[in-house]
Scaffold this motif. Sequence first.
Motif, PDB file in Angstrom:
ATOM      1  N   SER A   1       0.838  -1.171   0.000  1.00 30.91           N
ATOM      2  CA  SER A   1       0.000   0.000   0.000  1.00 30.91           C
ATOM      3  C   SER A   1       0.889   1.242   0.000  1.00 30.91           C
ATOM      4  O   SER A   1       1.984   1.235   0.528  1.00 30.91           O
ATOM      5  CB  SER A   1      -0.884  -0.037   1.234  1.00 30.91           C
ATOM      6  N   HIS A   2       0.402   2.309  -0.606  1.00 27.06           N
ATOM      7  CA  HIS A   2       1.188   3.530  -0.749  1.00 27.06           C
ATOM      8  C   HIS A   2       0.325   4.753  -0.469  1.00 27.06           C
ATOM      9  O   HIS A   2      -0.890   4.713  -0.592  1.00 27.06           O
ATOM     10  CB  HIS A   2       1.732   3.643  -2.173  1.00 27.06           C
ATOM     11  N   PHE A   3       0.984   5.852  -0.099  1.00 26.03           N
ATOM     12  CA  PHE A   3       0.290   7.129   0.001  1.00 26.03           C
ATOM     13  C   PHE A   3       1.196   8.212  -0.532  1.00 26.03           C
ATOM     14  O   PHE A   3       2.401   8.075  -0.594  1.00 26.03           O
ATOM     15  CB  PHE A   3      -0.180   7.425   1.432  1.00 26.03           C
ATOM     16  N   GLN A   4       0.568   9.327  -0.979  1.00 26.37           N
ATOM     17  CA  GLN A   4       1.361  10.435  -1.484  1.00 26.37           C
ATOM     18  C   GLN A   4       1.023  11.698  -0.735  1.00 26.37           C
ATOM     19  O   GLN A   4      -0.079  11.876  -0.228  1.00 26.37           O
ATOM     20  CB  GLN A   4       1.182  10.613  -2.980  1.00 26.37           C
ATOM     21  N   VAL A   5       2.012  12.582  -0.670  1.00 27.41           N
ATOM     22  CA  VAL A   5       1.900  13.834   0.057  1.00 27.41           C
ATOM     23  C   VAL A   5       2.307  14.955  -0.882  1.00 27.41           C
ATOM     24  O   VAL A   5       3.292  14.832  -1.604  1.00 27.41           O
ATOM     25  CB  VAL A   5       2.851  13.836   1.282  1.00 27.41           C
ATOM     26  N   SER A   6       1.546  16.037  -0.881  1.00 30.11           N
ATOM     27  CA  SER A   6       1.951  17.252  -1.588  1.00 30.11           C
ATOM     28  C   SER A   6       2.495  18.202  -0.536  1.00 30.11           C
ATOM     29  O   SER A   6       1.769  18.626   0.355  1.00 30.11           O
ATOM     30  CB  SER A   6       0.752  17.889  -2.290  1.00 30.11           C
ATOM     31  N   THR A   7       3.775  18.534  -0.631  1.00 31.15           N
ATOM     32  CA  THR A   7       4.406  19.357   0.398  1.00 31.15           C
ATOM     33  C   THR A   7       4.134  20.831   0.165  1.00 31.15           C
ATOM     34  O   THR A   7       3.698  21.243  -0.908  1.00 31.15           O
ATOM     35  CB  THR A   7       5.929  19.136   0.412  1.00 31.15           C
ATOM     36  N   GLY A   8       4.429  21.658   1.156  1.00 26.81           N
ATOM     37  CA  GLY A   8       4.292  23.103   1.046  1.00 26.81           C
ATOM     38  C   GLY A   8       5.216  23.689  -0.005  1.00 26.81           C
ATOM     39  O   GLY A   8       5.012  24.793  -0.481  1.00 26.81           O
ATOM     40  N   ALA A   9       6.236  22.938  -0.396  1.00 26.51           N
ATOM     41  CA  ALA A   9       7.163  23.375  -1.442  1.00 26.51           C
ATOM     42  C   ALA A   9       6.680  22.907  -2.820  1.00 26.51           C
ATOM     43  O   ALA A   9       7.407  22.976  -3.795  1.00 26.51           O
ATOM     44  CB  ALA A   9       8.557  22.837  -1.165  1.00 26.51           C
ATOM     45  N   TYR A  10       5.445  22.411  -2.894  1.00 29.05           N
ATOM     46  CA  TYR A  10       4.845  21.918  -4.127  1.00 29.05           C
ATOM     47  C   TYR A  10       5.673  20.803  -4.756  1.00 29.05           C
ATOM     48  O   TYR A  10       5.935  20.785  -5.940  1.00 29.05           O
ATOM     49  CB  TYR A  10       4.587  23.064  -5.116  1.00 29.05           C
ATOM     50  N   THR A  38      -6.174  12.660  -4.352  1.00 30.08           N
ATOM     51  CA  THR A  38      -6.546  14.009  -3.953  1.00 30.08           C
ATOM     52  C   THR A  38      -5.392  14.988  -4.131  1.00 30.08           C
ATOM     53  O   THR A  38      -5.475  16.131  -3.703  1.00 30.08           O
ATOM     54  CB  THR A  38      -7.017  14.046  -2.482  1.00 30.08           C
ATOM     55  N   SER A  39      -4.332  14.555  -4.797  1.00 34.48           N
ATOM     56  CA  SER A  39      -3.154  15.399  -4.979  1.00 34.48           C
ATOM     57  C   SER A  39      -3.318  16.317  -6.182  1.00 34.48           C
ATOM     58  O   SER A  39      -3.861  15.919  -7.212  1.00 34.48           O
ATOM     59  CB  SER A  39      -1.908  14.535  -5.164  1.00 34.48           C
ATOM     60  N   ILE A  40      -2.810  17.543  -6.058  1.00 30.98           N
ATOM     61  CA  ILE A  40      -2.799  18.478  -7.179  1.00 30.98           C
ATOM     62  C   ILE A  40      -1.478  18.393  -7.938  1.00 30.98           C
ATOM     63  O   ILE A  40      -1.265  19.125  -8.899  1.00 30.98           O
ATOM     64  CB  ILE A  40      -3.047  19.924  -6.707  1.00 30.98           C
ATOM     65  N   LEU A  41      -0.596  17.497  -7.501  1.00 30.50           N
ATOM     66  CA  LEU A  41       0.737  17.358  -8.101  1.00 30.50           C
ATOM     67  C   LEU A  41       0.929  15.979  -8.703  1.00 30.50           C
ATOM     68  O   LEU A  41       0.344  15.011  -8.239  1.00 30.50           O
ATOM     69  CB  LEU A  41       1.813  17.588  -7.040  1.00 30.50           C
ATOM     70  N   GLY A  42       1.773  15.907  -9.729  1.00 31.38           N
ATOM     71  CA  GLY A  42       2.129  14.635 -10.335  1.00 31.38           C
ATOM     72  C   GLY A  42       1.895  14.648 -11.830  1.00 31.38           C
ATOM     73  O   GLY A  42       1.113  15.446 -12.355  1.00 31.38           O
ATOM     74  N   ASP A  43       2.603  13.769 -12.527  1.00 31.00           N
ATOM     75  CA  ASP A  43       2.448  13.660 -13.978  1.00 31.00           C
ATOM     76  C   ASP A  43       1.013  13.314 -14.365  1.00 31.00           C
ATOM     77  O   ASP A  43       0.548  13.699 -15.431  1.00 31.00           O
ATOM     78  CB  ASP A  43       3.387  12.592 -14.536  1.00 31.00           C
ATOM     79  N   GLU A  44       0.316  12.615 -13.480  1.00 32.12           N
ATOM     80  CA  GLU A  44      -1.060  12.186 -13.763  1.00 32.12           C
ATOM     81  C   GLU A  44      -2.037  13.357 -13.821  1.00 32.12           C
ATOM     82  O   GLU A  44      -3.131  13.228 -14.357  1.00 32.12           O
ATOM     83  CB  GLU A  44      -1.530  11.186 -12.702  1.00 32.12           C
ATOM     84  N   VAL A  45      -1.676  14.499 -13.238  1.00 34.95           N
ATOM     85  CA  VAL A  45      -2.592  15.641 -13.177  1.00 34.95           C
ATOM     86  C   VAL A  45      -1.965  16.934 -13.696  1.00 34.95           C
ATOM     87  O   VAL A  45      -2.451  18.029 -13.400  1.00 34.95           O
ATOM     88  CB  VAL A  45      -3.126  15.847 -11.736  1.00 34.95           C
ATOM     89  N   ASP A  54      -0.128  30.372 -11.183  1.00 37.28           N
ATOM     90  CA  ASP A  54       0.637  30.534  -9.964  1.00 37.28           C
ATOM     91  C   ASP A  54       0.528  29.218  -9.200  1.00 37.28           C
ATOM     92  O   ASP A  54      -0.462  28.496  -9.317  1.00 37.28           O
ATOM     93  CB  ASP A  54       0.053  31.684  -9.142  1.00 37.28           C
ATOM     94  N   LYS A  55       1.526  28.900  -8.402  1.00 39.91           N
ATOM     95  CA  LYS A  55       1.522  27.634  -7.669  1.00 39.91           C
ATOM     96  C   LYS A  55       0.277  27.461  -6.803  1.00 39.91           C
ATOM     97  O   LYS A  55      -0.142  26.350  -6.544  1.00 39.91           O
ATOM     98  CB  LYS A  55       2.766  27.520  -6.792  1.00 39.91           C
TER      99      LYS A  55
END
Length: 93
Positions: A1-10, A38-45, A54-55
């Motif tokens: 199982s895996h999880f992803q985090v979007s950091t404050g540094a994007y 639910t991530s706004i980051l990544g190649d998938e999105v 803007d970030k």
Amino acid sequence: SHFQVSTGAYKRQVHEVPLGKQITDPAVIEKITWATWTSILGDEVIGIWPRNADKADVNCACVTHAGLNIVTGDDFGLVKLFDFPCTEKFVSA
């Protein structure tokens, strides 16, 4: 199982569960089938981001239960619907 985090540094970070070990190999990350997104980051999105955004413009995202679409909310009060994954740049106007 895996999880992803979007950091404050994007930056997107992917971790194993339950160890919490960070996964950095793109080939391993690419093979993961996500139960939710639910991530706004990544190649998938990458396509949810408008040109010259803007970030902070895109605030939230959530993939539908069927995994076919992603909905986003932004600083302009707009809710947008995209195909998921959304890998083509600048799909968002």
